[in-house]
Design a protein around this motif. Structure first.
Motif, PDB file in Angstrom:
ATOM      1  N   THR A 212       0.822  -1.202   0.000  1.00 39.82           N
ATOM      2  CA  THR A 212       0.000   0.000   0.000  1.00 39.82           C
ATOM      3  C   THR A 212       0.859   1.257   0.000  1.00 39.82           C
ATOM      4  N   TRP A 215       2.427   1.785  -3.462  1.00 46.19           N
ATOM      5  CA  TRP A 215       1.390   2.139  -4.438  1.00 46.19           C
ATOM      6  C   TRP A 215       0.980   3.602  -4.291  1.00 46.19           C
ATOM      7  N   TYR A 219       1.618   7.174  -6.623  1.00 46.70           N
ATOM      8  CA  TYR A 219       0.526   8.028  -7.105  1.00 46.70           C
ATOM      9  C   TYR A 219       0.767   9.494  -6.751  1.00 46.70           C
ATOM     10  N   LYS A 276      -2.418  -1.872 -11.341  1.00 47.43           N
ATOM     11  CA  LYS A 276      -1.061  -1.376 -11.112  1.00 47.43           C
ATOM     12  C   LYS A 276      -0.256  -1.344 -12.413  1.00 47.43           C
ATOM     13  N   GLN A 279      -1.566   1.558 -14.412  1.00 48.20           N
ATOM     14  CA  GLN A 279      -1.150   2.823 -13.810  1.00 48.20           C
ATOM     15  C   GLN A 279       0.278   3.172 -14.219  1.00 48.20           C
ATOM     16  N   ALA A 315      -7.587   0.458  -7.990  1.00 47.12           N
ATOM     17  CA  ALA A 315      -6.901  -0.402  -7.021  1.00 47.12           C
ATOM     18  C   ALA A 315      -7.345  -0.139  -5.588  1.00 47.12           C
ATOM     19  N   GLN A 319      -7.316  -2.929  -2.629  1.00 49.10           N
ATOM     20  CA  GLN A 319      -6.235  -2.802  -1.651  1.00 49.10           C
ATOM     21  C   GLN A 319      -6.788  -2.858  -0.233  1.00 49.10           C
ATOM     22  N   SER A 373       5.202   2.377  -8.525  1.00 50.98           N
ATOM     23  CA  SER A 373       4.010   1.580  -8.798  1.00 50.98           C
ATOM     24  C   SER A 373       4.375   0.145  -9.162  1.00 50.98           C
ATOM     25  N   SER A 376       5.505  -1.710  -6.119  1.00 50.88           N
ATOM     26  CA  SER A 376       4.371  -2.197  -5.333  1.00 50.88           C
ATOM     27  C   SER A 376       3.849  -3.517  -5.888  1.00 50.88           C
ATOM     28  N   LEU A 377       3.757  -3.598  -7.218  1.00 48.03           N
ATOM     29  CA  LEU A 377       3.283  -4.826  -7.861  1.00 48.03           C
ATOM     30  C   LEU A 377       4.263  -5.976  -7.631  1.00 48.03           C
TER      31      LEU A 377
END
Length: 394
Positions: A212, A215, A219, A276, A279, A315, A319, A373, A376-377
């Protein structure tokens, strides 16, 4: 007379809308607030970092200390303090007098949001919790749609001091509505703060929350400086920023709603992987748009921003569901910790974005956001291989 569930959920969404307004509005009027405070844009942007940092670290403590109080009473009290903080901006004259106001906004607004999200999941039940949480999260996205562009227009016409007191008046209306619309909700599960923090010693929980953090950092690194980026890098006219922010917000609303429905149908993992990846693609396309239209293209920038906003916010509900499923017997605590993770991500992303603008300039922000991003994935995939799939909530 009992109020139908859909209206209760909508009121909870209104709670997050108002609570999100103060946090998001500042990003939309950063170029206007900075001269008013006599501070550079990079320093003024750290007021967003401060809000997120206080929210992320201190709101779990407040939630734990108020766990023995009925949730309706907690939300009403939090919104009243939030109104007080918003009205106090009338007294702000420089950067340092804004600091205590932001701290109170973060503590009270964050407490209201965490309580609203856990309440929505509880009221809706397991079959509709994805859509319920998506609706409440839509309050945040509605802040992007309404609060940011409208707040900018108000600031342009009447000065930025006129913006935040209006949020305070809305807070008073929401607090009054909560008192009469929501049932007398029982206190949250009484889990001591020490026990809540002990969850962070579980590798699966800590890694899941870091997903989280990365991610959200990806952003906000670009979003927090979006207005100066669009003017300075995309070469857009300042008059086009408000309608562009409006389109950005509408896309985030649609993305959040779609993400909630997709999560209910296909599960959170598939939703998160797709959102993700898309994004990151959209973030990488932003510099391409600036290269293709060096003199500025509103249509090109708008298309990329709309796609980025929709995929990023798709997402959000997934999430939240994933975080709550990490410890199903303490889902309220995990929802709160996930909110803290989001805010720490905002603090990290804004702080890194401020430093990056000094070193690389505004043009490098989308590239760095895409890296976070994808990170995070990758971390989510690593967690899945390490611990296996997180079971769905029942």
């Amino acid at each position: 007379m009992k109020v139908p569930l859909r209206y209760q959920i909508l009121l909870l969404a209104m709670t997050t809308f108002v609570a999100g307004a103060n946090e998001y509005i500042l990003a939309g009027i950063l170029d206007l607030v900075a001269p008013g405070l006599g501070a550079p844009v990079a320093l003024t942007g750290q007021l967003i970092t401060l809000y997120a940092f206080v929210y992320g670290l201190c709101v779990p403590v407040v939630v734990a200390l108020t766990s023995h109080i009925g949730r309706r009473k907690v939300m009403v009290t939090a919104m009243l303090f939030y109104a007080l903080a918003s009205l106090s901006t009338l007294l702000v004259r420089d950067f340092w007098t804004f600091v205590p106001v932001r701290i109170l906004q973060a503590l009270s607004g964050g407490t209201a949001v965490v309580t609203a999200l856990s309440t929505a999941a509880s009221l809706a039940g397991p079959q509709r919790q994805g859509r319920a949480i998506a609706t409440v999260i839509m309050g945040f996205t509605a802040s992007l749609i309404v609060a940011v562009p409208v707040g900018r227009e108000i600031a342009l016409r009447f000065g930025w001091h006129a913006v935040f007191p209006l949020v305070g008046l809305l807070s008073l209306i929401v607090a009054s509505s909560q008192r009469f619309v929501l049932p007398a909700l029982s206190p949250a599960a009484a889990i001591p703060l020490r026990a809540q923090l002990a969850f962070l010693r579980r590798p699966a929980v800590l890694a899941g929350l870091m997903v989280t953090v990365l991610w959200m950092a990806g952003y906000v690194m670009t979003y927090s400086f979006l207005t100066p980026y669009l003017i300075g890098v995309q070469h857009l006219d300042g008059a086009s920023i408000s309608p562009l922010l409006l389109a950005f917000g509408v896309a985030s609303l649609a993305g959040s709603r779609f993400g909630g429905s997709r999560t209910d149908r296909h599960g959170y993992h598939a939703t998160l992987v797709a959102s993700k990846l898309l994004q990151a693609v959209c973030l990488l396309a932003l510099p391409l748009a600036a290269w293709l239209w060096p003199s500025g293209s509103l249509c090109g920038a708008a298309f990329v921003l709309v796609m980025w906003s929709a995929t990023a916010w798709a997402a959000g509900p997934a999430q939240q569901i994933r975080a709550a499923a990490l410890v199903p017997e303490a889902r309220g605590v995990l929802v709160g910790l996930n909110q803290s993770g989001m805010q720490l991500g905002i603090a990290l992303g804004t702080a890194l974005g401020g430093m990056a603008t000094q070193v690389l300039g505004l043009a490098g922000l989308p590239w760095l956001s895409a890296v976070l991003s994808l990170g995070s994935l990758a971390l989510m995939g690593f967690c899945r291989r390490l611990t296996g799939p997180v079971p769905a909530l029942q």
